[in-house]
Design a protein around this motif. Structure first.
Motif, PDB file in Angstrom:
ATOM      1  N   UNK C  22       0.865  -1.190   0.000  1.00 53.85           N
ATOM      2  CA  UNK C  22       0.000   0.000   0.000  1.00 53.85           C
ATOM      3  C   UNK C  22       0.893   1.229   0.000  1.00 53.85           C
ATOM      4  N   UNK C  24       1.408   5.428   0.007  1.00 53.52           N
ATOM      5  CA  UNK C  24       0.811   6.733   0.302  1.00 53.52           C
ATOM      6  C   UNK C  24       1.576   7.764  -0.514  1.00 53.52           C
ATOM      7  N   UNK C  30      -4.587   8.781   1.193  1.00 52.86           N
ATOM      8  CA  UNK C  30      -4.651   7.514   1.936  1.00 52.86           C
ATOM      9  C   UNK C  30      -3.669   6.503   1.341  1.00 52.86           C
ATOM     10  N   UNK C  31      -3.435   5.410   2.061  1.00 51.63           N
ATOM     11  CA  UNK C  31      -2.633   4.309   1.484  1.00 51.63           C
ATOM     12  C   UNK C  31      -3.492   3.584   0.456  1.00 51.63           C
ATOM     13  N   UNK C  32      -2.915   3.328  -0.729  1.00 45.47           N
ATOM     14  CA  UNK C  32      -3.647   2.687  -1.827  1.00 45.47           C
ATOM     15  C   UNK C  32      -2.925   1.401  -2.209  1.00 45.47           C
ATOM     16  N   UNK C  33      -3.671   0.327  -2.436  1.00 44.55           N
ATOM     17  CA  UNK C  33      -3.069  -0.941  -2.851  1.00 44.55           C
ATOM     18  C   UNK C  33      -2.530  -0.798  -4.268  1.00 44.55           C
ATOM     19  N   UNK C  53       7.445  -0.256  -6.795  1.00 47.67           N
ATOM     20  CA  UNK C  53       6.229   0.578  -6.780  1.00 47.67           C
ATOM     21  C   UNK C  53       6.472   2.055  -6.528  1.00 47.67           C
ATOM     22  N   UNK C  54       7.742   2.469  -6.388  1.00 45.17           N
ATOM     23  CA  UNK C  54       7.931   3.925  -6.247  1.00 45.17           C
ATOM     24  C   UNK C  54       9.042   4.405  -7.198  1.00 45.17           C
ATOM     25  N   UNK C  56       8.687   5.515 -10.162  1.00 45.90           N
ATOM     26  CA  UNK C  56       8.252   6.709 -10.902  1.00 45.90           C
ATOM     27  C   UNK C  56       7.180   7.483 -10.125  1.00 45.90           C
ATOM     28  N   UNK C  59       5.939   9.079  -3.280  1.00 48.00           N
ATOM     29  CA  UNK C  59       5.616   8.221  -2.126  1.00 48.00           C
ATOM     30  C   UNK C  59       6.185   8.860  -0.866  1.00 48.00           C
ATOM     31  N   UNK C 103     -13.145  14.344  -1.658  1.00 46.16           N
ATOM     32  CA  UNK C 103     -12.473  13.037  -1.503  1.00 46.16           C
ATOM     33  C   UNK C 103     -11.011  13.203  -1.923  1.00 46.16           C
ATOM     34  N   UNK C 106      -6.994  10.498  -5.803  1.00 43.19           N
ATOM     35  CA  UNK C 106      -6.427   9.137  -5.839  1.00 43.19           C
ATOM     36  C   UNK C 106      -6.167   8.753  -7.271  1.00 43.19           C
ATOM     37  N   UNK C 107      -5.190   7.862  -7.455  1.00 47.43           N
ATOM     38  CA  UNK C 107      -4.788   7.427  -8.819  1.00 47.43           C
ATOM     39  C   UNK C 107      -6.048   6.784  -9.455  1.00 47.43           C
TER      40      UNK C 107
END
Lengths: 302, 250, 107, 107
Positions: C22, C24, C30-33, C53-54, C56, C59, C103, C106-107
């Motif tokens: 996850x 952020x 928020x933390x996203x899967x 996962x980071x 590019x 984070x 909200x 988010x991606x």
């Protein structure tokens, strides 16, 4: 009942999630497609990786490492998706190494010059982008999500390739000749990449209805030719197919029918580099046996 | 402050980073697991990037283009430690070398970052931040392979015994380093070596590996251009495309 | 409510060495899967997740969780979440619009 | 890389009864951390999470995870993820700009 519900979900444009009920044929087709895609990314790293040690500038070297790293990263993402359809990752890798599961034809060929790297990044990745771009509307949700990132990174690869392609095309005589030679060698495998023209078949209809296949092979090939032939001709380079020309009346490219026997041979693993690359992968897999055993023991203890 | 001594020193640092980055990049596609393959590729990119930054400082002094410095010299003009040019061997040796080299690089960067020469000190502290991840990666692998089984521990001890003498060679002073004056490298090589030894000993012993008998000297020569044939083979390959036409745009 | 590993047909051993990641992106996200990594343990999972996962994406923080500890609702009865009885009184039009605006990105 | 519970100063017992809730809004979206619930076990956590986090929002799936099993990077260590040196070659940024000017007209 479950099948009707499944058909309704797919027909409504909704997606199917991992862990949800699905017909066995849908699971099998998705697994075959995504496993081959993952295999192709893992094997696809090998041709260009031969040029990492010889990349001619510091920036090209870093960019090429980053690009091949992305292919390995795509394999990680795709094996993860395929896994949930019922086959653990180690089993998929062992099937690849044993030659029991396929990978795309283009990665069975040699990469004798630096220009090959440019041609792969522009035209092979450009071809793959057509297929992957279409599959972003795939009905299998985890695949569609992963393809979003993969397409973003593939787009970077194509731009990287175009920069090398342009540098060589506008470079010295020998650089231009090296590029033309690479285009000549790669044109047939690239035309093969999309596969033979689809024959209408119940199988094809089911795949399209279930949105596992979204466009036909020839639609994708035409899409590729429209975008990428200009990248050759605009630089005064030749497309090595005398028959290739834009058919104004039918709004499509005409081209010489590829040699599909060679395609079948290559896909069976009898391409010029098929055996050598699988052997190289097997060699490293054996060399790392002790590392896997150590990690298993460490995992047990953790 | 002696400009040519500074250029010589910075070239040695850049050559270390370039050659070790080149070796790490040779693992791309073939690491034992896909996730570590991705991680080590990032480390390789960053080491090559660090080399480029140091070559740019050299370029400020000599006017040579960084690619010409990196691709245009014969082995005898390279100043990297012999430790960096050795082939990768197996994953165990590669992880031991990564761990020992990065810890040595850490001591060197600490010294440069504390120096009075602003451009060099700033570069060193920037690079040092990025090396943190390299240290984490190396230590995680070292700890697991050394502590997982008796078989893996034996292999790691063997790799450590082979790597140790040449790791000491990283601290061999570069010809002319003493003329740099305390301002640029305020920590003497012998002091850097002592601090390095203390920090690696703590980790190695905590994972059950025995510190080899120190007998420096074997791993030296690189700082004055005396290299193994491994570097010639590496450079022949690395520079083949660039050498085909050094004036062309690649 | 079954465990996610069971829903995906994973053995406990496999699920214990597969970590959901996850990310952020920024302090107010928020933390996203974002995907998963195979690793022997959580510490290595975090180290490996960072590069996969980071590379590019921005984070500020990463979480990893072994699949063996995730409990999940099954997809098969999505009706679970359909608001069968009319609960529009809960939504109050403006709230829903306002909620959508505020909200977190988010991606 | 400590466990999140330690970072938050929670005892193991507390962390085992605090569940992070991840909601998937539609089948196109990933799971996103939307909040936490206190519960004695995962099954109860899912029931509470459904009530608390899906009354007003679209949802097709929920995950819950006990805080005791979450491993995390330290909050004050965002620097670990900063791209310290130039990584534009990963984005093809410079290529993108060069491209736009000189790229042959296509499509």
């Amino acid at each position: 009942d479950k099948l009707a519900n499944f058909e309704a979900i797919v027909a409504s444009g909704e997606r199917i999630e991992a862990g949800e009920w699905m017909p066995q044929q849908y699971r099998a087709e998705c697994l075959r497609l995504i496993q081959m895609h993952a295999n192709s990314e893992l094997m696809g790293a090998l041709p260009e990786r031969e040029w990492i040690p010889r990349a001619p500038t510091l920036r090209r070297k870093m960019a090429l490492v980053a690009k091949v790293q992305d292919e390995v990263g795509h394999a990680q993402l795709l094996y993860r998706v395929a896994e949930d359809l019922g086959k653990p990752r180690p089993q998929m890798i062992e099937e690849l190494l044993a030659g029991r599961s396929k990978f795309h034809n283009v990665f069975h060929y040699p990469v004798p010059t630096w220009a090959d790297v440019a041609v792969i990044q522009v035209f092979v990745d450009g071809a793959a982008m057509q297929t992957q771009g279409a599959l972003r509307s795939s009905s299998y949700a985890p695949y569609a999500r992963v393809l979003k990132r993969i397409c973003y990174e593939e787009d970077f690869h194509i731009r990287l390739g175009i920069d090398v392609h342009r540098t060589l095309a506008e470079g010295t005589g020998p650089q231009r000749a090296m590029l033309q030679d690479a285009i000549n060698r790669w044109w047939q495998p690239i035309m093969h990449f999309f596969g033979p023209r689809d024959q209408a078949s119940p199988h094809l209809q089911t795949m399209m209805r279930w949105r596992i296949k979204v466009k036909t092979n020839d639609e994708l090939r035409q899409q590729f030719l429209r975008q990428f032939v200009p990248l050759i001709t605009d630089y005064g380079l030749q497309v090595p197919d005398p028959q290739l020309r834009w058919n104004e009346a039918e709004q499509r490219y005409d081209y010489s029918e590829p040699d599909w026997e060679e395609f079948k041979r290559v896909i069976r693993g009898e391409g010029p580099k098929s055996a050598a690359r699988l052997a190289l992968r097997n060699e490293y897999w054996q060399r790392h046996q002790w590392v896997r055993e150590a990690l298993d023991a460490w995992g047990m203890a953790a | 402050m002696n400009q040519s001594a500074l250029a010589a020193y910075l070239i040695a640092v850049a050559d270390d980073e370039l050659i070790i980055g080149h070796r790490h990049s040779e693992w791309t596609g073939f690491a034992p697991d896909i996730e570590s393959d991705v991680a080590l590729s990032s480390i390789a990119q960053e080491e090559i990037g660090h080399a480029r930054l140091f070559y740019e400082r050299v370029s400020d002094l000599t006017g040579n283009d960084p690619d010409h410095i990196a691709f245009g010299r014969p082995p005898a003009e390279f100043r990297n430690a012999v430790f960096a040019e050795r082939p990768n061997g197996d994953w165990g040796y590669s992880m031991v070398r990564l761990f020992l080299y990065d810890r040595a690089d850490q001591e060197r960067l600490n010294a440069l970052a504390a120096g009075e020469l602003r451009p060099v000190a700033d570069l060193a502290s920037t690079v040092r931040r990025e090396e943190r991840y390299h240290l984490m990666f190396g230590e995680q692998w070292l700890r697991r392979l050394a502590s997982a089984t008796e078989a893996s521990r034996a292999r790691m001890q063997q790799a450590l015994d082979r790597a140790w003498p040449e790791a000491l060679g990283v601290f061999e002073p570069v010809a002319g380093q003493e003329e740099l004056g305390a301002g640029v490298v305020p920590v003497a090589p012998s002091e850097q070596l002592a601090r390095w030894r203390q920090s690696v000993a703590a980790v190695l012993e905590s994972v059950g590996l025995r510190l080899p008998a120190a007998n420096g000297g074997e791993g030296t020569g690189g700082r004055s251009g005396r290299h193994s044939d491994d570097l010639r083979v590496l450079l022949d390959e690395m520079t083949s495309v660039w050498r085909s036409d050094p004036q062309a745009k690649w | 409510m079954p465990r996610l590993a069971e829903l995906l047909g994973k053995s406990d051993a496999d699920a214990a060495r597969l970590f959901a990641v996850f990310r952020q992106d920024t302090r107010n996200d928020p933390h996203v899967h974002v995907g998963d990594v195979h690793a022997t343990d959580a510490e290595m999972a975090l180290v490996l997740a960072k590069e996969q996962f980071t590379r590019r994406d921005p984070c500020v923080n990463l979480w990893v969780v072994p699949y063996s500890t995730i409990a999940a609702t099954p997809y098969d009865d999505a009706a679970l979440f359909e608001h069968v009885t009319d609960k529009s009184y809960r939504f109050g039009g403006s709230y829903r619009e306002q909620q959508r605006i505020t909200r977190p990105r988010r991606k």
